[in-house]
Write a protein that holds these residues in place. Structure first.
Motif, PDB file in Angstrom:
ATOM      1  N   THR A  10      83.277  40.001  13.964  1.00 45.51           N
ATOM      2  CA  THR A  10      84.249  39.636  12.928  1.00 45.51           C
ATOM      3  C   THR A  10      85.078  40.839  12.477  1.00 45.51           C
ATOM      4  O   THR A  10      85.802  40.749  11.492  1.00 45.51           O
ATOM      5  N   GLY A  11      84.952  41.941  13.180  1.00 42.39           N
ATOM      6  CA  GLY A  11      85.688  43.158  12.846  1.00 42.39           C
ATOM      7  C   GLY A  11      85.169  44.287  13.713  1.00 42.39           C
ATOM      8  O   GLY A  11      84.246  44.103  14.523  1.00 42.39           O
ATOM      9  N   SER A  47      85.161  34.987  14.011  1.00 43.05           N
ATOM     10  CA  SER A  47      84.814  35.724  15.226  1.00 43.05           C
ATOM     11  C   SER A  47      85.999  35.740  16.184  1.00 43.05           C
ATOM     12  O   SER A  47      86.647  34.715  16.395  1.00 43.05           O
ATOM     13  N   LYS A  48      86.246  36.905  16.776  1.00 39.03           N
ATOM     14  CA  LYS A  48      87.387  37.064  17.673  1.00 39.03           C
ATOM     15  C   LYS A  48      86.944  37.760  18.962  1.00 39.03           C
ATOM     16  O   LYS A  48      86.213  38.755  18.914  1.00 39.03           O
ATOM     17  N   PRO A  49      87.400  37.264  20.127  1.00 34.98           N
ATOM     18  CA  PRO A  49      87.050  37.924  21.392  1.00 34.98           C
ATOM     19  C   PRO A  49      87.452  39.393  21.437  1.00 34.98           C
ATOM     20  O   PRO A  49      86.765  40.210  22.059  1.00 34.98           O
ATOM     21  N   GLN A  53      84.908  42.532  22.599  1.00 34.41           N
ATOM     22  CA  GLN A  53      85.216  43.570  23.579  1.00 34.41           C
ATOM     23  C   GLN A  53      85.158  44.953  22.936  1.00 34.41           C
ATOM     24  O   GLN A  53      84.610  45.900  23.515  1.00 34.41           O
ATOM     25  N   ALA A  54      85.690  45.053  21.714  1.00 33.65           N
ATOM     26  CA  ALA A  54      85.718  46.348  21.031  1.00 33.65           C
ATOM     27  C   ALA A  54      84.318  46.844  20.711  1.00 33.65           C
ATOM     28  O   ALA A  54      84.026  48.040  20.860  1.00 33.65           O
ATOM     29  N   LEU A  55      83.436  45.941  20.260  1.00 29.66           N
ATOM     30  CA  LEU A  55      82.097  46.415  19.889  1.00 29.66           C
ATOM     31  C   LEU A  55      81.321  46.874  21.120  1.00 29.66           C
ATOM     32  O   LEU A  55      80.544  47.837  21.051  1.00 29.66           O
ATOM     33  N   PRO A  78      73.099  32.054  28.546  1.00 28.07           N
ATOM     34  CA  PRO A  78      74.183  32.976  28.189  1.00 28.07           C
ATOM     35  C   PRO A  78      73.858  33.776  26.930  1.00 28.07           C
ATOM     36  O   PRO A  78      72.999  33.381  26.138  1.00 28.07           O
ATOM     37  N   TYR A  79      74.569  34.891  26.745  1.00 30.95           N
ATOM     38  CA  TYR A  79      74.286  35.815  25.655  1.00 30.95           C
ATOM     39  C   TYR A  79      75.362  35.778  24.561  1.00 30.95           C
ATOM     40  O   TYR A  79      75.442  36.689  23.748  1.00 30.95           O
ATOM     41  N   ILE A  80      76.143  34.715  24.570  1.00 29.70           N
ATOM     42  CA  ILE A  80      77.149  34.483  23.539  1.00 29.70           C
ATOM     43  C   ILE A  80      76.831  33.148  22.871  1.00 29.70           C
ATOM     44  O   ILE A  80      76.675  32.127  23.557  1.00 29.70           O
ATOM     45  N   GLN A  81      76.712  33.137  21.544  1.00 34.91           N
ATOM     46  CA  GLN A  81      76.227  31.938  20.872  1.00 34.91           C
ATOM     47  C   GLN A  81      77.124  30.722  21.080  1.00 34.91           C
ATOM     48  O   GLN A  81      76.617  29.600  21.163  1.00 34.91           O
ATOM     49  N   GLN A  82      78.420  30.914  21.162  1.00 35.60           N
ATOM     50  CA  GLN A  82      79.293  29.762  21.363  1.00 35.60           C
ATOM     51  C   GLN A  82      79.048  29.076  22.703  1.00 35.60           C
ATOM     52  O   GLN A  82      79.495  27.941  22.905  1.00 35.60           O
ATOM     53  N   GLU A  83      78.333  29.735  23.595  1.00 38.28           N
ATOM     54  CA  GLU A  83      77.976  29.145  24.881  1.00 38.28           C
ATOM     55  C   GLU A  83      76.560  28.577  24.866  1.00 38.28           C
ATOM     56  O   GLU A  83      76.056  28.131  25.907  1.00 38.28           O
ATOM     57  N   ARG A  84      75.937  28.560  23.686  1.00 33.20           N
ATOM     58  CA  ARG A  84      74.551  28.122  23.578  1.00 33.20           C
ATOM     59  C   ARG A  84      74.405  26.894  22.667  1.00 33.20           C
ATOM     60  O   ARG A  84      73.299  26.568  22.243  1.00 33.20           O
TER      61      ARG A  84
END
Length: 307
Positions: A10-11, A47-49, A53-55, A78-84
């Motif tokens: 988120t930042g 949340s932003k892609p 990438q930045a983190l 998968p290791y991204i919650q939106q894919e779970r």
């Protein structure tokens, strides 16, 4: 040991985020275990892609590497919650089959008016909608959130920093939301499912989440998972006692890097401020793994002045 770092994109990550990431990395590397990077992005609006990438770029620059994650994969993806989301939906079905899931129609105003504060972090629900009949529920026009009904049970666990706890579920959390009225899966559900399904054995995170531990342990056990060992670490605060957050300027890793600080400067400073090493000097990452002593970690909030 299987540990994890699970940031929300988120930042840009800041010193407070890195404190938890560094200690999670350190705990796993000292034990020769596996570190998982999981992106907790169920808050779709914030949340932003670009921040994901930045983190990952900032963590790589710091040298805080991981063994499984969204960029390299692994057996528990998968290791991204939106894919779970399918995993969370299945967990809700399990809770529903067990007779533990029910709709809650309470407004925010009612919840604030009747909820009993717990540990200054949240309110404990009074169970109002649990007792509604089917006929009463059919009369409701508001779209409900969904809560899980907790039993009268004490959850006991020993935190790696703060020692033993014995929490009465009905007093520490009460029936809690697992899916919001806007259809967003709640943090408590997602993190419990993910830690269980990814076979995480050790969770290290900020002390602000200590009050959520008992309900997550119970939820994981109810869903058939083995809860991990928990270690909660003190929060980083500024010189007037405010917790570091994304709203404060000058504490993102990118801003510190732009000011000329190296990754070793940042990690060495955090290790010294937290009491993990006795001398304030620059350490290599290998030295930090060898020399940091978790038994000497401070328990009070840690004041930082790298601003």
């Amino acid at each position: 040991m299987r540990g994890r770092f699970a940031p929300s994109p988120t930042g840009y990550i800041h010193l407070g985020n890195v404190w938890s990431a560094f200690l999670a990395w350190l705990q796993v590397r000292q034990a020769g275990g596996t570190l998982v990077l999981r992106i907790e992005d169920i808050d779709e609006q914030r949340s932003k892609p670009i921040f994901t990438q930045a983190l990952m770029e900032d963590l790589h620059w710091l040298g805080l590497d991981w063994d499984e994650g969204p960029d390299i994969g692994g057996p528990y993806g998968p290791y991204i919650q939106q894919e779970r989301y399918d995993r969370y939906a299945a967990a809700l079905d399990t809770l529903k089959t067990a007779g533990l899931l029910y709709p809650c129609y309470c407004s925010r105003a009612r919840l604030q008016a009747v909820g009993a504060p717990h540990a200054g972090e949240h309110t404990v629900y009074d169970g109002h909608c649990y007792g509604l009949s089917e006929a009463q529920r059919k009369q409701m026009t508001k779209k409900p959130s969904w809560r899980v009904h907790v039993p009268e049970r004490t959850i006991s666990f020993t935190d790696g920093v703060y020692g033993p706890f014995h929490e009465d579920l009905t007093r520490c959390c009460g029936d809690f939301v697992v899916r919001r009225a806007d259809d967003m899966y709640a943090y408590q559900l997602a993190v419990s499912v993910d830690d269980g399904a990814m076979a995480i054995t050790h969770v290290l995170r900020g002390e602000d989440l200590l009050s959520s531990t008992a309900q997550q342990i119970w939820l994981m056990e109810t869903l058939g998972y083995t809860p991990p060992v928990y270690t909660h670490v003190p929060m980083l605060v500024d010189e007037v006692g405010n917790r570091l957050s994304k709203r404060q300027h000058g504490i993102t890793i990118r801003s510190l890097r732009d000011r000329g600080l190296t990754a070793e400067d940042i990690l060495s400073y955090l290790a010294y401020a937290g009491g993990l090493v006795p001398e304030r000097r620059r350490y290599s990452r290998d030295e930090l793994v060898r020399r940091c002593d978790f038994h000497k970690l401070r328990t009070e909030p840690i004041v930082v002045n790298m601003l």
